[in-house]
Motif scaffolding. Structure first.
Motif, short mmCIF file in Angstrom:
data_model
loop_
_atom_site.label_atom_id
_atom_site.label_comp_id
_atom_site.label_asym_id
_atom_site.label_seq_id
_atom_site.Cartn_x
_atom_site.Cartn_y
_atom_site.Cartn_z
N THR A 1 8.28 17.74 10.29
CA THR A 1 7.82 17.42 11.64
C THR A 1 6.52 16.63 11.58
OG1 THR A 1 8.86 19.43 12.51
CG2 THR A 1 7.13 18.43 13.86
N THR A 2 5.60 17.07 10.72
CA THR A 2 4.34 16.37 10.56
C THR A 2 4.58 14.98 9.96
OG1 THR A 2 3.22 18.49 10.27
CG2 THR A 2 2.03 16.53 9.54
N TRP A 3 5.48 14.88 8.99
CA TRP A 3 5.86 13.60 8.40
C TRP A 3 6.41 12.66 9.48
CZ3 TRP A 3 10.91 11.61 8.00
CH2 TRP A 3 11.08 10.50 7.17
N ALA A 4 7.27 13.19 10.35
CA ALA A 4 7.87 12.37 11.42
C ALA A 4 6.80 11.86 12.39
CB ALA A 4 8.93 13.18 12.17
N ILE A 5 5.80 12.68 12.67
CA ILE A 5 4.69 12.22 13.52
C ILE A 5 4.01 11.03 12.85
CG2 ILE A 5 2.39 12.84 14.39
CD1 ILE A 5 3.56 15.71 14.80
N GLY A 6 3.83 11.12 11.54
CA GLY A 6 3.23 10.00 10.80
C GLY A 6 4.10 8.76 10.83
N VAL A 7 5.42 8.94 10.66
CA VAL A 7 6.34 7.80 10.64
C VAL A 7 6.36 7.10 11.99
CG1 VAL A 7 8.79 7.14 10.52
CG2 VAL A 7 7.80 8.67 8.78
N TRP A 8 6.58 7.87 13.07
CA TRP A 8 6.75 7.24 14.38
C TRP A 8 5.44 7.03 15.14
CZ3 TRP A 8 10.84 10.67 12.94
CH2 TRP A 8 12.01 9.98 12.60
N GLY A 9 4.42 7.77 14.77
CA GLY A 9 3.13 7.56 15.43
C GLY A 9 2.15 6.81 14.57
N GLY A 10 2.62 6.36 13.39
CA GLY A 10 1.76 5.71 12.41
C GLY A 10 0.96 4.53 12.91
N PRO A 11 1.61 3.55 13.51
CA PRO A 11 0.85 2.38 13.96
C PRO A 11 -0.27 2.76 14.95
CG PRO A 11 3.17 1.88 13.95
CD PRO A 11 3.04 3.35 13.67
N PHE A 12 0.05 3.64 15.88
CA PHE A 12 -0.97 4.07 16.84
C PHE A 12 -2.09 4.82 16.14
CE2 PHE A 12 -2.69 7.43 19.56
CZ PHE A 12 -3.23 6.67 20.58
N LEU A 13 -1.72 5.76 15.27
CA LEU A 13 -2.73 6.56 14.56
C LEU A 13 -3.63 5.68 13.70
CD1 LEU A 13 -0.59 9.62 13.43
CD2 LEU A 13 -2.44 9.65 15.10
N MET A 14 -3.03 4.76 12.96
CA MET A 14 -3.81 3.92 12.05
C MET A 14 -4.74 2.98 12.82
SD MET A 14 -2.94 4.49 8.80
CE MET A 14 -2.52 3.23 7.65
N ALA A 15 -4.24 2.36 13.87
CA ALA A 15 -5.04 1.35 14.58
C ALA A 15 -5.99 1.96 15.60
CB ALA A 15 -4.10 0.36 15.26
N LYS A 16 -5.52 2.89 16.40
CA LYS A 16 -6.31 3.39 17.52
C LYS A 16 -7.14 4.63 17.20
CE LYS A 16 -4.50 0.32 20.26
NZ LYS A 16 -5.19 -0.88 20.56
N VAL A 17 -6.58 5.56 16.45
CA VAL A 17 -7.28 6.81 16.18
C VAL A 17 -8.17 6.69 14.94
CG1 VAL A 17 -7.00 9.27 15.66
CG2 VAL A 17 -5.47 8.16 17.29
N LEU A 18 -7.57 6.22 13.84
CA LEU A 18 -8.32 6.12 12.59
C LEU A 18 -9.09 4.80 12.46
CD1 LEU A 18 -5.60 7.64 10.22
CD2 LEU A 18 -7.59 8.80 11.20
N ARG A 19 -8.71 3.82 13.25
CA ARG A 19 -9.36 2.49 13.29
C ARG A 19 -9.44 1.84 11.91
NH1 ARG A 19 -12.05 2.04 18.46
NH2 ARG A 19 -12.10 4.06 19.43
N ILE A 20 -8.28 1.79 11.26
CA ILE A 20 -8.19 1.16 9.95
C ILE A 20 -7.58 -0.22 10.14
CG2 ILE A 20 -7.19 1.34 7.65
CD1 ILE A 20 -7.10 4.39 8.06
N ASP A 21 -8.26 -1.24 9.64
CA ASP A 21 -7.79 -2.62 9.82
C ASP A 21 -6.53 -2.86 9.00
OD1 ASP A 21 -8.59 -4.24 7.18
OD2 ASP A 21 -10.20 -2.81 7.64
N PRO A 22 -5.73 -3.86 9.38
CA PRO A 22 -4.45 -4.11 8.71
C PRO A 22 -4.56 -4.37 7.20
CG PRO A 22 -4.53 -5.27 10.79
CD PRO A 22 -5.89 -4.69 10.57
N VAL A 23 -5.60 -5.05 6.75
CA VAL A 23 -5.76 -5.32 5.32
C VAL A 23 -5.98 -4.02 4.56
CG1 VAL A 23 -7.21 -6.46 3.59
CG2 VAL A 23 -6.62 -7.66 5.70
N SER A 24 -6.84 -3.17 5.09
CA SER A 24 -7.10 -1.87 4.45
C SER A 24 -5.86 -0.99 4.49
CB SER A 24 -8.26 -1.16 5.14
OG SER A 24 -9.45 -1.90 4.98
#
Length: 147
Positions: free
Chosen positions: A59-82
């Motif tokens: 379930t946690t893995w699925a949150i990462g898979v389907w929520g990944g782009p949002f989490l990476m860009a908006k929550v964690l604020r990690i740029d695309p290169v990183s």
């Protein structure tokens, strides 16, 4: 209370193990020990705890898979290169860290990162299952040896 726990122990252990493997801060080991002390079948307890815990990790893995782009860009604020660099490094070496998905505090984030970096379902499930089963088997063996 003890009769209720014993009568429904496998189900309760499954549910508690599932919740403990998500972001809910719970532990399921105490219930495994308590049910072992009530002479419930160790094999069924291991199966129940491991299955619930692995499904919670998925379930946690699925949150990462389907929520990944949002989490990476908006929550964690990690740029695309990183993101690309981290993904490459993790996919090459980091998936083995999933064997430690059973470790308190770091296990849930490891499962989330596995989803964020899209570790394949089969590899994720295999590594997480091995680690989580090993933990429950150790606890059960230690409990039965000391009982």
């Amino acid at each position: 209370m003890l009769e209720l726990l014993t009568a429904n122990g496998y189900l309760y252990l499954f549910v508690l193990s599932f919740l403990a493997a998500t972001v809910v801060p719970l532990g399921s080991e105490w219930l495994l020990v308590a049910l072992l002390m009530q002479n419930l079948d160790p094999a069924w307890l291991l199966a129940s705890a491991t299955t619930g815990n692995v499904l919670g990790a998925l379930t946690t893995w699925a949150i990462g898979v389907w929520g990944g782009p949002f989490l990476m860009a908006k929550v964690l604020r990690i740029d695309p290169v990183s993101q690309a660099k981290a993904r490459s490094t993790y996919q090459r070496w980091g998936s083995w860290s999933l064997l430690l998905a059973w470790v308190p505090i770091i296990g849930d984030p490891l499962c989330l990162v596995g989803g964020l970096f899209r570790i394949p379902f089969f590899r994720f499930t295999l590594l997480v299952t091995l680690g989580k089963f090993g933990r429950y088997a150790f606890i059960a063996a230690a409990t039965l040896a000391l009982a």
